[in-house]
Design an enzyme around this catalytic site. Structure first.
Site, PDB file in Angstrom:
ATOM      1  N   ARG A  21       0.821  -1.224   0.000  1.00 26.98           N
ATOM      2  CA  ARG A  21       0.000   0.000   0.000  1.00 26.98           C
ATOM      3  C   ARG A  21       0.851   1.269   0.000  1.00 26.98           C
ATOM      4  O   ARG A  21       0.581   2.187  -0.799  1.00 26.98           O
ATOM      5  CB  ARG A  21      -0.968  -0.025   1.175  1.00 26.98           C
ATOM      6  CG  ARG A  21      -2.122  -1.001   0.988  1.00 26.98           C
ATOM      7  CD  ARG A  21      -3.052  -1.000   2.180  1.00 26.98           C
ATOM      8  NE  ARG A  21      -2.347  -1.390   3.392  1.00 26.98           N
ATOM      9  CZ  ARG A  21      -2.822  -1.203   4.620  1.00 26.98           C
ATOM     10  NH1 ARG A  21      -3.993  -0.604   4.796  1.00 26.98           N
ATOM     11  NH2 ARG A  21      -2.134  -1.598   5.677  1.00 26.98           N
ATOM     12  N   ASN A  39      -6.411  -2.593   1.745  1.00 27.25           N
ATOM     13  CA  ASN A  39      -6.386  -4.050   1.795  1.00 27.25           C
ATOM     14  C   ASN A  39      -7.811  -4.585   1.809  1.00 27.25           C
ATOM     15  O   ASN A  39      -8.722  -3.962   2.378  1.00 27.25           O
ATOM     16  CB  ASN A  39      -5.696  -4.546   3.067  1.00 27.25           C
ATOM     17  CG  ASN A  39      -4.180  -4.508   2.959  1.00 27.25           C
ATOM     18  OD1 ASN A  39      -3.631  -4.355   1.876  1.00 27.25           O
ATOM     19  ND2 ASN A  39      -3.510  -4.646   4.091  1.00 27.25           N
TER      20      ASN A  39
END
Length: 759
Positions: A21, A39
């Site tokens: 990320r 996520n």
């Protein structure tokens, strides 16, 4: 005029807990994109908006520049309506879909190592340093999505400095779930065998104990190891006596590749394997002169080394200087200890001290073991560092829980066209190992969100895994042992259709109720036909013949000499006392407690005992391993004679080779040359039978599987001869040829049988 576009991207694979990320965030800033990343239960979801060409470059960079620990499976790219907005944000995790992949545990990255050995860094000598590019993953995860509350770090509240790192998208530790420092994170401690704390610096005191020849239990990422000075013969002997492990080789830990190369021949590829983030044990040939104690690997031409796989091992190895024995912390036939109270209970009779810590291990994972075969890696044990990476299956199929067999147990969970093999669990001979298999099955199902539709187990009705599987309340498929081996090798090589399967191992329950182990099968995932096998020998004493190879040698001689067996001038005959010989002969004549087997493993045992290499063993496969080691020092151009007979199927009979071996022994031929000639004989016979099967079937693809194909010398000879005879040869690379890879084959066979119903 503007060409702004927006895209939705769904990415699966190993993309959680690896810095993916923040990587996406930095890419988005670089390309001037707005949007978000988060996520999900399955992987990572992205919405990004910007100029069309920037969006395209961004999507390419996601694959091309992914973080070192990321493994991208698929990327679903879909154009959606622009939404406007400014900036790019990292959103909280969301559960969407099922079936994400989890990163294995990984070694310390170079950046963290530099910090750990920098006296000016706040994490100087801190044994739990990590970032998004390294550190524990699978062993500490309790659930998904992979966020700190779903790990065993949940109880460690981060200090202000660690929190600042954790929330900074441009920091290497942004959302590094195990992030910690000496102020707020886990801490080392040293206790004696009674659990009483030892005063002083834990690491320094442990090092002093090792230098004094004492045994130290060390808590690692996936469990406890037992450590001693590898160059101290008395210390290694002490460990062997306490662990009741007479001769099985110990693995060792060295600080770096230069240290390893002082003791073994380490090729470039072996060096790359050792230094990879997975940190497996690699078997390499011993150098003639080495200060390592002989008792580390007696009767064996190979040492198993690993490099440090976690910060504490780096500190130990660098500070100690020389190699350390670093063997699994367990009792014989039991899984590695990983809970602190369990380790104290199990290992207090072995270890003098326990170098431990207060970070819980959620999932035990033993070390992986690799050796090279024909210049390629071959797994002997696939575990820490590689699990739970998914394996591609040949096709979509039903979701299966496959339970493996009895020895070297692993399990496999499948969904769609992917299968996940568990870590090495061990031999299912006791309640502790069986409990570990049950725990692993439940944990993987929860973690991967896979609900199996069918259970696959070995055909043997009495295996603990069979009984467990039949009690789960799901449809069950009993898979013949050697069929599963064949399917395992087919699956990892992406094969379909029919093949010739040469399956050589020690023991497997056959479809006819006898013990198989030297099999020539024809078929595929849907079924098989037994087209040939090794000539059967009796196993006098049943299971006792596995632990006492001299029994198999006498069985092979009985086929030739019957009641004149003990009149032969061979030292192996002296293993049975005069008074016991009539009973032994009756056992062989009548088949009383002497079941028939076609096992190739037992054939190797017989020849090992005939040559006086090993009459009794202290660990599985020892007789064959030492016979291979002897053969590697010999030379032989020609094989011994053998027979191929049979009408309903080819029977490969090595009785003529046994006669020739006895003749050569009497003539004083080198035992090493005899051992080498025997290996060549087995290889020649295998290729001969494959040729006969090709003549009647037209098949030219051969898969090699089973524990005997851990024998490098034999496997290379068989593969070379088959290739020279214009066969297409397929071997294992991704999973072990032994029973550690069996569950994969079971999963594919059962999954194909039930069709693609998986959700």
């Amino acid at each position: 005029m503007t060409s702004r576009e927006r895209a939705s991207l769904e990415i699966d694979g190993i993309v959680q807990g690896v810095g993916f990320r923040p990587f996406v965030y930095r890419l988005a800033l670089r390309f001037g994109l707005s949007g978000w990343v988060r996520n999900t239960g399955k992987g990572v979801q992205i919405e990004a908006e910007g100029e069309g060409e920037d969006l395209l470059a961004f999507s390419h960079a996601l694959r091309d520049e992914a973080p070192p620990l990321a493994v991208i499976g698929s990327v679903k790219f879909e154009k959606i309506a622009p939404a406007g907005g400014e900036g790019f944000v990292i959103m909280d995790s969301a559960k969407a879909g099922k079936g994400g992949e989890i990163s294995p545990d990984c070694d310390v990255c170079d950046d963290c190592l530099a910090e750990m050995f920098d006296p000016n860094n706040r994490r100087y000598l801190y044994p739990f340093i990590n970032c998004t590019n390294c550190g524990p993953r699978y062993s500490i995860i309790t659930g998904i999505p992979y966020d700190r509350p779903a790990t065993t770090m949940a109880g460690f509240a981060m200090c202000d400095d660690c929190l600042a790192e954790y929330h900074d998208p441009l920091n290497r530790r942004f959302h590094a779930q195990p992030n910690a420092c000496p102020v707020c994170g886990p801490r080392l401690s040293l206790v004696d065998r009674d659990g009483t704390p030892v005063a002083g610096d834990p690491l320094g005191q442990a090092l002093a104990a090792l230098c004094a020849g004492r045994v130290v239990a060390v808590k690692g990422v996936g469990g406890y190891h037992l450590a001693v000075d590898a160059c101290n013969e008395a210390a290694v002997s002490l460990l062997r006596r306490r662990k009741k492990r007479d001769e099985k080789p110990f693995a060792m830990l060295a600080a770096d590749l230069d240290s390893v190369r002082r003791h073994v021949r380490c090729s470039d590829l072996e060096g790359r394997l050792l230094a990879g983030v997975e940190r497996p044990i690699v078997l390499m040939r011993k150098l003639p002169q080495t200060p390592i104690a002989q008792l580390v690997a007696p009767g064996n031409g190979w040492f198993g080394f690993m490099l440090p796989g976690n910060p504490l091992q780096h500190l130990l190895a660098r500070s100690f200087g020389g190699p350390l024995v670093m063997t699994s912390g367990n009792l014989s036939d039991e899984p590695i200890a990983y809970r602190d109270d369990e380790a104290l209970r199990m290992l207090s009779g072995i270890a003098d001290m326990f170098l431990t810590n207060d970070r819980e291990i959620h999932t035990r994972t033993d070390d992986s073991v690799i050796r090279l075969y024909r210049g390629e890696p071959l797994f002997l044990r696939r575990s820490r560092g590689y699990v739970p990476r998914a394996l591609a299956l040949p096709d979509e199929q039903a979701s299966v829980l496959a339970l493996g067999a009895e020895l070297k147990a692993t399990l496999c969970l499948s969904r769609g066209a992917k299968g996940v093999l568990s870590q090495h669990i061990g031999d299912l001979k006791n309640a502790a190992t069986m409990a570990s298999l049950e725990e692993s099955a439940g944990h993987l199902q929860r973690l991967l969100e896979i609900t199996p539709e069918v259970v696959a187990h070995d055909l043997h009705p009495d295996y603990l895994s069979t009984v467990y599987g039949q009690g789960l309340g799901l449809p069950c498929v009993a898979v013949q042992h050697h069929h599963a081996h064949m399917a395992s090798c087919m699956a990892e090589n992406g094969l379909d259709g029919d093949v010739i399967g040469v399956i050589l191992d020690g023991t497997g329950y056959g479809s006819d109720g006898t013990i198989w182990g030297g099999e020539f099968l024809v078929g595929g995932y849907g079924g098989f036909e037994r087209r040939g096998h090794l000539a059967q020998l009796r196993m006098p004493g049943g299971d006792a013949a596995v632990k006492e190879p001299y029994r198999m040698a006498l069985s092979a001689l009985y086929r030739l000499h019957e009641d004149q067996l003990f009149r032969q001038p061979l030292t192996v005959c002296e293993q049975v006392q005069e008074s016991d010989r009539p009973l032994f002969l009756k056992m062989l004549e009548k088949g009383i407690n002497a079941p028939l087997t076609s096992s190739c493993g037992r054939l190797f045992d017989a020849v090992s005992a005939l040559l006086g290499v090993r009459h009794r063993i202290s660990y599985e496969g020892q007789a064959a391993i030492e016979l291979e080691a002897l053969a590697e020092t010999g030379s032989a151009d020609e094989p011994y004679p053998y027979l191929v007979t049979g009408e309903a199927g080819e029977v490969l009979d090595f009785a003529p080779a046994v006669v020739a071996i006895c003749t050569d022994l009497a003539a004083g031929r080198s035992r090493a040359d005899i051992a080498r000639a025997f290996h060549r004989t087995v290889a020649a016979g295998i290729v001969d039978v494959c040729g006969r099967i090709r003549t009647t079937t037209g098949l030219d693809r051969v898969v090699l599987s089973g524990g005997v194909f851990q024998n490098r010398l034999l496997t290379e000879d068989v593969a070379d001869r088959l290739a020279a005879a214009d066969f297409l040869v397929y071997c294992h690379r991704l999973v072990p040829p032994n029973d550690g890879g069996l569950a994969l084959g079971q999963a594919v066979i059962a999954g194909r049988l039930f069709g693609c119903r998986g959700k």
